[in-house]
Write a protein that holds these residues in place. Structure first.
Motif, PDB file in Angstrom:
ATOM      1  N   LYS A  19       0.850  -1.352   0.010  1.00  0.00           N
ATOM      2  CA  LYS A  19       0.086   0.034  -0.156  1.00  0.00           C
ATOM      3  C   LYS A  19       0.865   1.376   0.139  1.00  0.00           C
ATOM      4  N   GLY A  35       0.793   5.556  -0.234  1.00  0.00           N
ATOM      5  CA  GLY A  35      -0.079   6.842   0.057  1.00  0.00           C
ATOM      6  C   GLY A  35      -0.612   7.179   1.508  1.00  0.00           C
ATOM      7  N   LEU A  36      -0.588   6.430   2.215  1.00  0.00           N
ATOM      8  CA  LEU A  36      -1.051   6.329   3.812  1.00  0.00           C
ATOM      9  C   LEU A  36       0.038   6.814   4.744  1.00  0.00           C
ATOM     10  N   ARG A  57      -9.669   8.177   5.823  1.00  0.00           N
ATOM     11  CA  ARG A  57      -9.485   9.069   4.566  1.00  0.00           C
ATOM     12  C   ARG A  57     -10.396   8.579   3.368  1.00  0.00           C
ATOM     13  N   TYR A  58     -10.920   7.597   3.465  1.00  0.00           N
ATOM     14  CA  TYR A  58     -12.069   7.160   2.626  1.00  0.00           C
ATOM     15  C   TYR A  58     -13.355   7.169   3.347  1.00  0.00           C
ATOM     16  N   ALA A  86      -8.112  -0.329  -0.864  1.00  0.00           N
ATOM     17  CA  ALA A  86      -7.435   0.280  -1.860  1.00  0.00           C
ATOM     18  C   ALA A  86      -8.348   1.597  -2.172  1.00  0.00           C
ATOM     19  N   GLU A  87      -7.763   2.566  -2.790  1.00  0.00           N
ATOM     20  CA  GLU A  87      -8.541   3.966  -3.040  1.00  0.00           C
ATOM     21  C   GLU A  87      -9.744   3.783  -3.843  1.00  0.00           C
ATOM     22  N   TYR A 134      -9.193  12.406  -1.415  1.00  0.00           N
ATOM     23  CA  TYR A 134      -8.884  11.436  -0.295  1.00  0.00           C
ATOM     24  C   TYR A 134      -7.770  12.032   0.591  1.00  0.00           C
ATOM     25  N   GLY A 135      -7.851  12.052   1.861  1.00  0.00           N
ATOM     26  CA  GLY A 135      -6.643  12.496   2.710  1.00  0.00           C
ATOM     27  C   GLY A 135      -6.775  13.821   3.267  1.00  0.00           C
TER      28      GLY A 135
END
Length: 317
Positions: free
Chosen positions: A65, A67-68, A90-91, A195-196, A203-204
């Motif tokens: 993963k 981006g986190l 974030r989602y 997953a995004e 998001y975020g």
């Protein structure tokens, strides 16, 4: 901005009558309800499915993963016999409900930003599997969900049907907890992370900037919590009892009423700064029974606990 709040409140109250909603909800039986006053249900802005729930999300191995950020919060679901799953806030911030299946159990992972309430429900009711969406309505600032099968309305904080054919039905709540992405990675190196989603969302980012340090909840007109507890203080709810997070931060571990609450981690508030991962530290907790097993609980704002459990017990010392 106070006049904007008053205007929204007036408009919501003016439309608090099923006759205004039937064109949008023709299959909902408004004659069946546990709501004592329709004025308690207000529009949060978006209409039906204006906040789109997610169905059957895609999954990524923890070590793949991207981006986190380490401190940003996730909802963890780790039942026996299945790989643990992390649902990043974030989602959930933008979708509020994820209809999923884990270990053969159909679940609804829910998050209401205005109450900070994150609860996972078993979607099985009376021999059928329900799937949930977002009505766009609020009651005591808490999300009102609906099921697509009967178009009944459900109170997220309670997990109970409040309007329609399934009024009075209660969903089973499953053990889950909020923790940092870093903590999930360390505890579950073989776990999965959502997953995004394929939606055009930021998001975020946090659309509720500084919300959890404000004085008043959005679109809430009920009584404030007792004992001079700030309306937007986080409390740990187990059943009809609530432990203020401020007490847990001081004591670290609390064992009483047959359970143990443990301060275990740091994590960023998702409702503080523009970027979720930059939010101030609000801590993370685990709640276990006498056998050391994780039990269902919620970490929500004090005003919401008082609104839905007005006779509830405040565990202050």
């Amino acid at each position: 901005m106070r006049w904007v709040f008053v205007w929204l409140l007036w408009c919501g109250a003016a439309l608090a009558d099923p006759s205004f909603w039937k064109h949008e909800w023709p299959e909902t039986d408004f004659n069946k309800t546990s709501v004592s006053s329709w004025a308690n249900i207000l529009s949060g802005g978006p209409g039906k499915d204006g906040i789109p729930a997610l169905d059957d999300p895609q999954w990524v191995d923890v070590n793949q993963k991207q981006g986190l950020e380490p401190r940003e919060p996730v909802i963890t679901l780790a039942p026996d016999g299945a790989r643990a799953r992390a649902y990043p806030l974030r989602y959930l911030m933008w979708h509020e409900i994820v209809n999923d299946r884990i270990g053969g159990v159909p679940v609804a992972v829910t998050y209401c930003p205005l109450c900070n309430s994150a609860i996972v429900f078993d979607r099985r009711v009376a021999g059928r599997v329900l799937s949930f969406g977002v009505t766009g309505k609020l009651r005591n600032s808490d999300m009102v969900m609906y099921d697509r099968e009967t178009q009944s309305w459900w109170q997220q904080a309670l997990g109970q049907g409040i309007v329609g054919d399934l009024t009075g039905t209660t969903l089973n709540t499953l053990p889950s907890w909020m923790e940092s992405w870093e903590a999930f990675q360390a505890a579950h190196p073989d776990g999965l992370v959502m997953a995004e989603p394929a939606f055009p969302r930021s998001y975020g980012t946090n659309p509720y900037r500084r919300y959890d340090t404000s004085q008043s909840p959005f679109l809430y007109s009920g009584d404030p919590p007792p004992h001079c507890i700030p309306a937007l203080e986080r409390v740990v709810r187990v059943g009809d009892r609530a432990w203020p997070m401020s007490r847990l931060a001081k004591e670290g571990t609390i064992t009483e009423a047959g359970i143990t609450l443990i301060w275990v981690d740091t994590q960023a508030s998702a409702l503080d700064t523009d970027s979720i991962h930059k939010g101030r530290d609000v801590g993370a907790i685990r709640v276990k029974n006498e056998k050391g097993k994780d039990i269902a609980h919620d970490v929500l704002f004090a005003f919401a606990f008082h609104a839905f459990w007005p006779e509830g017990q405040w565990m202050l010392d």
